[in-house]
Design a protein around this motif. Sequence first.
Motif, PDB file in Angstrom:
ATOM      1  N   PRO A  82       0.815  -1.228   0.000  1.00 31.26           N
ATOM      2  CA  PRO A  82       0.000   0.000   0.000  1.00 31.26           C
ATOM      3  C   PRO A  82       0.838   1.262   0.000  1.00 31.26           C
ATOM      4  O   PRO A  82       0.437   2.281  -0.564  1.00 31.26           O
ATOM      5  N   TYR A  83       2.013   1.226   0.632  1.00 31.19           N
ATOM      6  CA  TYR A  83       2.864   2.407   0.648  1.00 31.19           C
ATOM      7  C   TYR A  83       3.443   2.692  -0.738  1.00 31.19           C
ATOM      8  O   TYR A  83       3.649   3.852  -1.103  1.00 31.19           O
ATOM      9  N   CYS A  84       3.709   1.624  -1.496  1.00 33.84           N
ATOM     10  CA  CYS A  84       4.183   1.809  -2.867  1.00 33.84           C
ATOM     11  C   CYS A  84       3.104   2.471  -3.720  1.00 33.84           C
ATOM     12  O   CYS A  84       3.397   3.290  -4.592  1.00 33.84           O
ATOM     13  N   ARG A  85       1.852   2.115  -3.463  1.00 37.05           N
ATOM     14  CA  ARG A  85       0.747   2.756  -4.194  1.00 37.05           C
ATOM     15  C   ARG A  85       0.605   4.214  -3.771  1.00 37.05           C
ATOM     16  O   ARG A  85       0.412   5.099  -4.614  1.00 37.05           O
ATOM     17  N   ILE A  86       0.709   4.475  -2.468  1.00 35.21           N
ATOM     18  CA  ILE A  86       0.525   5.832  -1.951  1.00 35.21           C
ATOM     19  C   ILE A  86       1.537   6.799  -2.553  1.00 35.21           C
ATOM     20  O   ILE A  86       1.233   7.969  -2.807  1.00 35.21           O
ATOM     21  N   PHE A 140       0.420  -0.856 -17.578  1.00 38.04           N
ATOM     22  CA  PHE A 140       0.133  -2.033 -16.744  1.00 38.04           C
ATOM     23  C   PHE A 140       0.443  -1.731 -15.283  1.00 38.04           C
ATOM     24  O   PHE A 140      -0.326  -2.089 -14.371  1.00 38.04           O
ATOM     25  N   HIS A 141       1.559  -1.077 -15.047  1.00 41.09           N
ATOM     26  CA  HIS A 141       1.972  -0.633 -13.712  1.00 41.09           C
ATOM     27  C   HIS A 141       0.853   0.174 -13.054  1.00 41.09           C
ATOM     28  O   HIS A 141       0.454  -0.062 -11.910  1.00 41.09           O
ATOM     29  N   ASP A 142       0.291   1.137 -13.779  1.00 36.49           N
ATOM     30  CA  ASP A 142      -0.776   1.972 -13.227  1.00 36.49           C
ATOM     31  C   ASP A 142      -2.025   1.158 -12.919  1.00 36.49           C
ATOM     32  O   ASP A 142      -2.682   1.360 -11.885  1.00 36.49           O
ATOM     33  N   LEU A 143      -2.363   0.218 -13.807  1.00 38.98           N
ATOM     34  CA  LEU A 143      -3.549  -0.612 -13.589  1.00 38.98           C
ATOM     35  C   LEU A 143      -3.384  -1.496 -12.354  1.00 38.98           C
ATOM     36  O   LEU A 143      -4.336  -1.714 -11.592  1.00 38.98           O
ATOM     37  N   LEU A 144      -2.182  -2.016 -12.145  1.00 45.26           N
ATOM     38  CA  LEU A 144      -1.943  -2.855 -10.961  1.00 45.26           C
ATOM     39  C   LEU A 144      -2.137  -2.056  -9.676  1.00 45.26           C
ATOM     40  O   LEU A 144      -2.776  -2.526  -8.730  1.00 45.26           O
ATOM     41  N   PHE A 145      -1.598  -0.855  -9.635  1.00 44.70           N
ATOM     42  CA  PHE A 145      -1.745  -0.053  -8.419  1.00 44.70           C
ATOM     43  C   PHE A 145      -3.182   0.428  -8.233  1.00 44.70           C
ATOM     44  O   PHE A 145      -3.677   0.524  -7.103  1.00 44.70           O
ATOM     45  N   PRO A 363       7.719  -2.922   8.443  1.00 44.13           N
ATOM     46  CA  PRO A 363       7.364  -1.506   8.510  1.00 44.13           C
ATOM     47  C   PRO A 363       5.931  -1.211   8.954  1.00 44.13           C
ATOM     48  O   PRO A 363       5.508  -0.069   8.878  1.00 44.13           O
ATOM     49  N   ASP A 364       5.165  -2.239   9.366  1.00 48.62           N
ATOM     50  CA  ASP A 364       3.772  -2.001   9.764  1.00 48.62           C
ATOM     51  C   ASP A 364       3.735  -1.455  11.183  1.00 48.62           C
ATOM     52  O   ASP A 364       3.672  -2.209  12.155  1.00 48.62           O
ATOM     53  N   LEU A 365       3.783  -0.124  11.297  1.00 48.20           N
ATOM     54  CA  LEU A 365       3.791   0.518  12.611  1.00 48.20           C
ATOM     55  C   LEU A 365       2.640   1.501  12.729  1.00 48.20           C
ATOM     56  O   LEU A 365       2.789   2.604  13.281  1.00 48.20           O
TER      57      LEU A 365
END
Length: 655
Positions: A82-86, A140-145, A363-365
């Motif tokens: 999720p952080y990569c998407r953000i 494709f990258h955009d569709l995945l996110f 990193p889940d804090l």
Amino acid sequence: MHRDVEEMTVRAAFAIGWCLLIACAAPGARPATVAGPALPAVAAEALPSETDAAIPIRKSNPSWGSRSAAVTIVEFSDFECPYCRIVQPTLARLRDAYGPDALRIVWKNRPLEFHAHARAAAEAATGVFALAGVDAFWRFHDLLFENQSNLSQENLEEWAKKAGLVDVAAFRAGLADQSWTSIVDADLSEGRSAGVDGTPTFFINGIPVVGAEELPTFRAIVEAQIEAARAKRAAGTPPALVYTQLANDNRASARAPSTTDAVDTRTVYRIPIGTSPTLGNPNALVTIVEFSDFQCPFCRTVETTLKSLRERYGDKLRIVWKNGPLPFHPWAEPAAEAALEVRSEKGDTAFWQMHDAIFANQPDLSEDKLEQLAAAAGARSVAVKQAIAKHLHSDPIDDDRDLAEDFEANGTPYFFVNGRRVAGAQPQAEFETMIDEEIDRAAALIATGTDPKHVYEALIEDGKSAPLPEARAILTAFPAGDPARGQQNAKVTVHEWSDFQCPFCARVEPTIAGLMKDYGARIRFVWHDLPLPMHPDAPLAAQAAREALKQRGQDAFWALHDKMFTNQEHLKRDNLDGYAKDLGLDMGKWRAALDDNAHADEVNADVKSAEEMGVGSTPDFLIVPSGTSVGYFLRGAQPYSRFRKLLARAFAEAK
């Protein structure tokens, strides 16, 4: 005490085990009011391989932007993170702001083991790139996110077709045969070699940025690297070699130094233990004081080393924890608050249990996760929630930060072994060498009568104390009429040299606002213009603010000041004219003043006074107690705590 997101005002912090702070201009750089030259053109040459760069780039890595761009961002990412998407909108804004000739973004796969669909998505994206090209990859990258919650095999194939894939049969066969597995594995291997153990992780011309940072963090580094690229090209480096050279230079300078590097490992410093959490025998021969950050991946890495050292040395070793949450790790301070709340309720044993749990879950804090971990350690969830929300343990955290700053422990993790420096997540052997020496030193003291209870204090007794702040005599009169806010008779005056186009100057503004709010009439801020040569829009912006001051006084100056820092990417003449209209200024007088450079003398007077005071970068500050002619110098976009310490000293000396 003022606690704020304004601590984000630290200059861009680049860390592999520690953090390197930079300013908009090197100390001693001569300021000017003219723009620097554009990046010079260099004759095209055969493109050399970039596989020799510190962070290598291969033909199998999809990229956006020119091979000859001044700045390359290598992104290690995970399609299910999720952080990569953000962070994707931030990267999009960077692409829009700098364009493909100045900025290149390179994708590398780092699918995390606990993301069930990340590996399949990475191999699918690699297949789309191989079969349909780079444009199809990015679609494709955009569709995945965009569809991150539903990365099934069927959807991967459907999105591949939407992205422009024609040969679906080859795509399907390639996935079945694991044709692109080796490419993903190569990315993973390179990530491990570079110290990547979480996503997203970026390397900006080799400078690491860990996590989904905000735009100012990226922009600050990108702008600094544009200047570095300009210097490389001016020295004759072909554009195609700029990335490799800068990446290698930056990785060499940013890595954690070993004891064979320039870090002084022999000098002993008087590092107090205070009331910090401790682990191990209180009468241990060796005490390691650790400055650490619960969200820092390198701090987590070194915990394995510390555990091995405790197992090897047993009662001869004691660990002391000091909090050093870095401003670009948003969950580091909440984690520190949670751990200290656990300690306040359940003691040191529970603190270390919480300590281990936090690092294990990095990193889940999130706040919910911290509350869960604290409850498992025996603390009350509601108390932990309150501690995080109200910063109930900010005083000890600030004390630790202050101590780190006093002794120049610039980054995390950072250690003092019986007062001797160890910077960064060093190999175990480096610690062992120093520990063995310190065991002998401690044993010799005990043999001559030192009580084991006091061996640490005895070992550091003759060590160096914290250095005093830099005092600077006021050698020249400041130009009259410079913009100011606060009371004329304030106990302390803070002089600020700043540049409206400098990203570090923008980042320190929230800290200044916090200081004005917290200290009120006790402090006064005086603005001095120092437009730097590499910022072509800064001189006109400085004159624009002066015209606002002339027409409508201090309120208009500070209103335009805030407007320009908020819109730092838009400081061209048309933009400035628009801001003037919004403020209701007399546009006839405005245009005449800017067209005629009516305020150039005022700005240049500030530049001259800066030269006489030895100020050559922005933002720089001089904190002056009333009734004195000596102030305390502070360089760069420092955190709130640095100002707070110097202000306390200045108030004590004010007459």
